[in-house]
Motif scaffolding. Structure first.
Motif, short mmCIF file in Angstrom:
data_model
loop_
_atom_site.label_atom_id
_atom_site.label_comp_id
_atom_site.label_asym_id
_atom_site.label_seq_id
_atom_site.Cartn_x
_atom_site.Cartn_y
_atom_site.Cartn_z
N LEU A 1 -5.01 -7.36 -13.91
CA LEU A 1 -6.30 -6.70 -14.04
C LEU A 1 -6.32 -5.84 -15.30
O LEU A 1 -5.28 -5.31 -15.72
N ASN A 2 -7.49 -5.65 -15.87
CA ASN A 2 -7.59 -4.89 -17.12
C ASN A 2 -7.87 -3.42 -16.87
O ASN A 2 -8.51 -2.75 -17.67
N HIS A 3 -7.39 -2.89 -15.75
CA HIS A 3 -7.59 -1.47 -15.46
C HIS A 3 -6.47 -0.98 -14.55
O HIS A 3 -5.77 -1.76 -13.91
N ASP A 4 -6.33 0.32 -14.48
CA ASP A 4 -5.37 0.96 -13.58
C ASP A 4 -6.02 1.14 -12.23
O ASP A 4 -7.00 1.86 -12.10
N SER A 5 -5.51 0.46 -11.21
CA SER A 5 -6.09 0.56 -9.87
C SER A 5 -5.58 1.82 -9.18
O SER A 5 -4.38 2.11 -9.21
N ASN A 6 -6.50 2.54 -8.53
CA ASN A 6 -6.07 3.72 -7.80
C ASN A 6 -5.41 3.32 -6.48
O ASN A 6 -5.53 2.18 -6.03
N ILE A 7 -4.74 4.26 -5.85
CA ILE A 7 -3.95 3.94 -4.67
C ILE A 7 -4.84 3.47 -3.52
O ILE A 7 -4.44 2.61 -2.74
N ALA A 8 -6.05 4.01 -3.42
CA ALA A 8 -6.94 3.60 -2.33
C ALA A 8 -7.28 2.11 -2.46
O ALA A 8 -7.33 1.38 -1.47
N THR A 9 -7.53 1.68 -3.71
CA THR A 9 -7.83 0.27 -3.93
C THR A 9 -6.63 -0.60 -3.59
O THR A 9 -6.76 -1.66 -2.95
N LEU A 10 -5.44 -0.15 -3.98
CA LEU A 10 -4.24 -0.93 -3.70
C LEU A 10 -3.96 -1.02 -2.21
O LEU A 10 -3.46 -2.03 -1.72
N GLN A 11 -4.28 0.04 -1.48
CA GLN A 11 -4.07 0.00 -0.03
C GLN A 11 -4.98 -1.02 0.64
O GLN A 11 -4.67 -1.53 1.70
N GLU A 12 -6.13 -1.30 0.00
CA GLU A 12 -7.02 -2.33 0.53
C GLU A 12 -6.40 -3.72 0.45
O GLU A 12 -6.85 -4.65 1.11
N LEU A 13 -5.36 -3.86 -0.37
CA LEU A 13 -4.72 -5.16 -0.56
C LEU A 13 -3.52 -5.36 0.35
O LEU A 13 -2.80 -6.34 0.23
N THR A 14 -3.25 -4.43 1.25
CA THR A 14 -2.04 -4.50 2.04
C THR A 14 -2.11 -5.60 3.08
O THR A 14 -3.17 -6.11 3.42
N THR A 15 -0.94 -5.93 3.62
CA THR A 15 -0.84 -6.96 4.64
C THR A 15 -1.65 -6.60 5.88
O THR A 15 -2.34 -7.42 6.45
N GLU A 16 -1.58 -5.36 6.31
CA GLU A 16 -2.25 -4.92 7.52
C GLU A 16 -3.60 -4.31 7.18
O GLU A 16 -3.79 -3.70 6.13
N ALA A 17 -4.55 -4.44 8.11
CA ALA A 17 -5.84 -3.81 7.92
C ALA A 17 -5.67 -2.30 7.94
O ALA A 17 -6.39 -1.57 7.28
N GLY B 1 0.78 -1.22 0.00
CA GLY B 1 0.00 0.00 0.00
C GLY B 1 0.81 1.27 0.00
O GLY B 1 0.26 2.38 -0.01
N ILE B 2 2.14 1.16 0.00
CA ILE B 2 3.04 2.32 0.00
C ILE B 2 3.56 2.53 -1.41
O ILE B 2 4.02 1.58 -2.06
N ILE B 3 3.49 3.77 -1.91
CA ILE B 3 4.00 4.04 -3.26
C ILE B 3 5.51 3.88 -3.26
O ILE B 3 6.23 4.55 -2.51
N ALA B 4 5.99 2.95 -4.06
CA ALA B 4 7.43 2.66 -4.14
C ALA B 4 8.10 3.43 -5.26
O ALA B 4 9.29 3.74 -5.18
N ASN B 5 7.37 3.72 -6.31
CA ASN B 5 7.90 4.51 -7.42
C ASN B 5 6.70 4.94 -8.27
O ASN B 5 5.82 4.12 -8.57
N ASP B 6 6.64 6.20 -8.62
CA ASP B 6 5.54 6.72 -9.42
C ASP B 6 6.16 7.60 -10.52
O ASP B 6 6.63 8.71 -10.25
N VAL B 7 6.21 7.07 -11.74
CA VAL B 7 6.96 7.69 -12.81
C VAL B 7 6.02 8.30 -13.85
O VAL B 7 5.10 7.62 -14.34
N ASP B 8 6.22 9.57 -14.16
CA ASP B 8 5.45 10.25 -15.20
C ASP B 8 6.07 9.91 -16.56
O ASP B 8 7.22 10.25 -16.84
#
Length: 807
Positions: free
Chosen positions: A405-421, A352-359
């Motif tokens: 997945l066939n779409h770009d997931s936003n960061i909020a969705t990705l944070q839902e997948l993290t190890t911790e609640a 859930g932590i942004i590791a690299n975000d490249v424009d």
């Protein structure tokens, strides 16, 4: 009523019982299950503040945190092993006695009853000579101060048939083993005159401490999503590993891709749930390749634990590396990684932590749109290309889930997948876990947290986590680093409303740093404790506010259950955690998801009333330890399963986890550099990440003549536990049931007034007070009224007890 056990490693009791209960935990079990002369003591609180390595001088320096702040109505004092067994003694004999005399006065001044305890002998005759001087002086002090004394030294001497150096009840040169602690608990209750002949403590035999039961090995590594329910993965183009795959560096999984769909795709997200083992090599999580045998895009873990994404489109090839998350992926822990790819950006997230975000919008050649991949093959656990048709850079560890997945997931969705609640779990716990300083950890809840197990020689989950936190990850710390005290005020049938009504008694008085809230929806007999979800939510919200107002940190533990009716309560806890920015340890998701993969979870870890048995408590303890990163190498607690040693032991699955605060930050790279070999760039960081996890003393052969250390009560374990322990996740025994005692009623708490010393006739004084291991003061002709005070207060011999009810 509070019972406090203060002392050194002999009282602390960890490691040497091979993961089974210590004498103070057996004492607590006795109170849970056996009324004292008809009076229910199941709501009493037993607190062990023993500190490995401590002396009476340490206790004097830390008295408030170690003893007085625990509000002990009865305080057992057992020091000496570190004070004076060596020559010269660490604490001179006269100072040792004066320290104890001062302790006695302070306990009495605080309204409590002090009880002295001698200790066992060592395995070295010369040291025992010194201990004899200490214990003789301590017995004399008991006479002078008219204080009760439990002569544990004689308990063990009698058990050893008079042989001071016999090893039958010791685990090493100094410490009692699990049989020794059982003998000590019996002797203690017997000397107090409280041991009922028909109690299970009285009837347990040495052989009962074996706790070996055969059973199926349940593989908890199959659970992919850790602390949160798995979000629905919509629009999946490819996915493997749902049933878990273990990668040993020799295999990988392959999935064909629909090239028409891929060629039309402008964005996609790769999500993977992984647990990668430490390696000196780069390993691959997932990769895309085409029919010509060209590896187009791959996601890898470098030997320093960082994630890297490589691309090979023929032009403008290069790689992107995690330089922001601070997470080490090859630490043997579960992690969730995601790579979102579009024409204008490439974003990597780790837990859930942004590791690299490249424009990528400034240069079309850098586009990461999946339509550029020209890929028809998706592989997990390796790279496949023309030079390596069977795969290369193969993963070592587990990849439970990998989906495109066939779409770009936003960061909020990705944070839902993290190890911790909630990402603040470690931020909340770590300051109280690894620093050299004291803290109080209070647990409230129902029958599960109370932990009154049918197999009473096994630790409940609070006791097991206590040992992991106070010892297994704190072995190299000074005594104060081990002063993380666990205070369990849970009771069968205790609702959240009950905790609110009795907050000061159950929580507030202990000045907690952390408060773990683990509600049960039903009591031990299956009767509903919480009956209305909305009221439960309101009550829990009120409790959270009280804890936060006190300056403490609430941590929610969802019900440890596989009952579908508990789901609504777990959902409310999720919602409250989000609203209050609180961490959650999601026991409900853990057990229900795992039970969905293996139905034997419910059969072997729960009793017939749907509550955790002792096997389930061991699993809950290990789950909590992993969540708060309290896992150490050579852990007794991680090995708890009580299985038959003749069964095969599975591979190690829970290695020590490094301190996340020690991870260095990788410098931000410049724009991806062209490379003729994108899969293996020539310039990559190669240093391995350091770890600040305290190292565990390596077991060694027990020496015949040990050399005393500066911290005598905390030596490196001399041998492995007497019972063979599996390394991690061994098999499960047959189902076991919780006790069938009725739900506990309001406690009876006598007001202890040790300054009032009623004179007792021989007719009213319980005959069992002067058992063979007590003071023996009656034999000297000395009338000691205080000796009778405790049994009278507890046994109700003609006294009217004032009650404090917990509604």
């Amino acid at each position: 009523m509070n019972w406090v056990f203060a002392g050194d490693s002999i009282t602390h009791g960890v490691w040497h019982t091979a993961g089974q209960r210590t004498f103070s935990e057996l004492f607590s079990d006795y109170l849970e299950n056996h009324p004292l002369n008809g009076h229910d003591r199941s709501n009493d609180v037993v607190i062990n503040t023993g500190i490995s390595g401590a002396t009476t001088a340490d206790a004097a320096q830390n008295w408030d945190h170690w003893v007085s702040s625990k509000h002990g109505d009865v305080v057992f004092l057992a020091f000496g092993m570190n004070d004076g067994r060596t020559n010269p003694p660490a604490v001179p004999l006269n100072t040792y006695i004066e320290n104890l005399r001062s302790d006695i006065a302070k306990v009495r001044a605080n309204g409590g009853i002090p009880i002295l305890q001698t200790q066992n002998y060592t395995g070295t005759a010369s040291l025992n000579t010194n201990l004899d001087k200490l214990f003789a002086a301590e017995r004399k002090l008991a006479e002078e101060e008219k204080v009760m004394l439990i002569d544990a030294n004689r308990i063990f001497l009698d058990a050893n048939e008079g042989n001071a150096v016999a090893a039958t009840f010791r685990n090493d040169q100094l410490h009692p083993n699990k049989i020794g602690h059982l003998r000590w608990a019996k002797g203690l209750m017997n000397a107090l005159g409280l041991l009922a002949d028909d109690s299970r403590l009285a009837t347990w035999q040495d052989a009962d401490t074996t706790l070996l039961e055969g059973g199926k090995i349940i593989n908890t590594s199959r659970l992919a999503w850790g602390n949160r329910k798995q979000p629905e993965m919509t629009g999946v183009l490819a996915g493997v590993g749902e049933e878990n795959a273990r990668y040993d560096g020799s295999s990988c999984q392959k999935q064909e891709l629909d090239t028409e769909v891929m060629n039309a795709l402008g964005e996609a997200t790769l999500v993977s749930r992984v647990r990668i083992e430490p390696s000196s090599e780069t390993v691959t999580l997932a990769a895309f390749s085409n029919s010509s045998g060209v590896s187009k895009v791959n996601v890898q873990v470098l030997n320093n634990g960082k994630m890297r994404v490589n691309r090979n489109f023929g032009t403008e090839d290069g790689f992107y590396t995690d330089y922001k998350s601070g997470v080490v992926l090859n630490d043997g822990s579960w992690h969730t990684v995601a790579v979102s790819m579009t024409a204008s950006r490439m974003r990597m997230t780790v837990d859930g932590i942004i590791a690299n975000d490249v424009d990528l919008s400034k240069n079309a050649a850098h586009s990461m749109a999946p339509s550029r991949f020209t890929a028809d093959k998706f592989t997990v656990g390796c790279i496949v290309d023309s030079a390596h048709p069977e795969g290369a850079e193969k993963a070592t560890g587990f990849i439970n889930y990998a989906a495109l997945l066939n779409h770009d997931s936003n960061i909020a969705t990705l944070q839902e997948l993290t190890t911790e609640a909630n990402g603040n779990l470690l931020a909340t716990v770590t300051p109280h876990l690894r620093i050299d300083g004291g803290s109080n950890w209070v647990f409230v809840g129902g029958a599960t947290t109370e932990g009154n197990l049918k197999q009473g020689l096994a630790k409940n989950y609070v006791e097991a986590v206590d040992e992991a936190v106070r010892w297994e990850i704190s072995r190299t710390y000074h005594a104060n680093g081990r002063a993380k005290f666990f205070i369990n005020t849970a009771n069968d049938g205790q609702s959240i409303a009950t905790v609110n009504r009795n907050y000061e008694q159950l929580v507030g008085r202990y000045a907690p740093n952390l408060v773990f809230i683990n509600p049960d929806i039903r009591d031990a007999k299956g009767k509903a404790v919480e009956t209305d979800v909305a009221k439960f939510s309101s009550d829990l919200n009120t409790l959270i506010a009280k804890i936060k107002e006190q300056g403490a940190k609430p941590i929610l533990i969802t019900p440890a259950s596989v009952n579908s009716g508990d789901a609504a309560y777990a959902e409310e806890m999720y919602s409250l955690a989000k609203a209050n920015d609180l961490p959650v340890i999601d026991a409900y998701a853990y057990f229900t998801q795992l039970n969905g993969l293996d139905s034997d979870v419910a059969k072997q870890w729960f009793n017939t009333r749907g509550q955790l048995n002792h096997h389930g408590h061991a699993q809950l303890a290990k789950y909590i330890m992993r969540q708060i990163k309290a896992v150490s190498a050579n852990s007794n607690i991680m090995a708890l399963n009580y299985i038959d040693p003749s069964l095969p032991i599975p591979p190690a699955e829970e290695p020590a986890e490094p301190d996340p605060s020690a991870e260095p930050t990788e410098p931000e790279p410049s724009e991806p550099a062209p490379s003729t070999e994108p899969s293996t760039p020539s310039v990559e960081p190669t240093e391995s990440l350091p770890s600040t996890e305290p190292s565990d003393p390596a077991p060694s052969t027990e020496p015949s003549t040990p050399t005393p250390t500066t911290e005598p009560s905390n030596p490196a374990p001399s041998t492995e536990p007497t019972e063979p322990l599996p390394s991690t996740e061994p098999g499960m025994p047959t189902p076991s049931q919780q006790p069938t005692e009725t739900a506990q009623t309001n406690p009876i708490k006598p007001t202890l007034t040790p300054t009032a010393k009623p004179e007792l006739s021989k007719a009213t004084q319980p005959a069992t007070v002067n058992k063979q291991w007590g003071n023996g003061l009656a034999k000297t002709g000395i009338n000691v009224p205080l000796i009778a005070t405790l049994p009278l207060l507890l046994l109700g011999a003609g006294l009217v007890l004032r009650r404090q009810r917990r509604a």
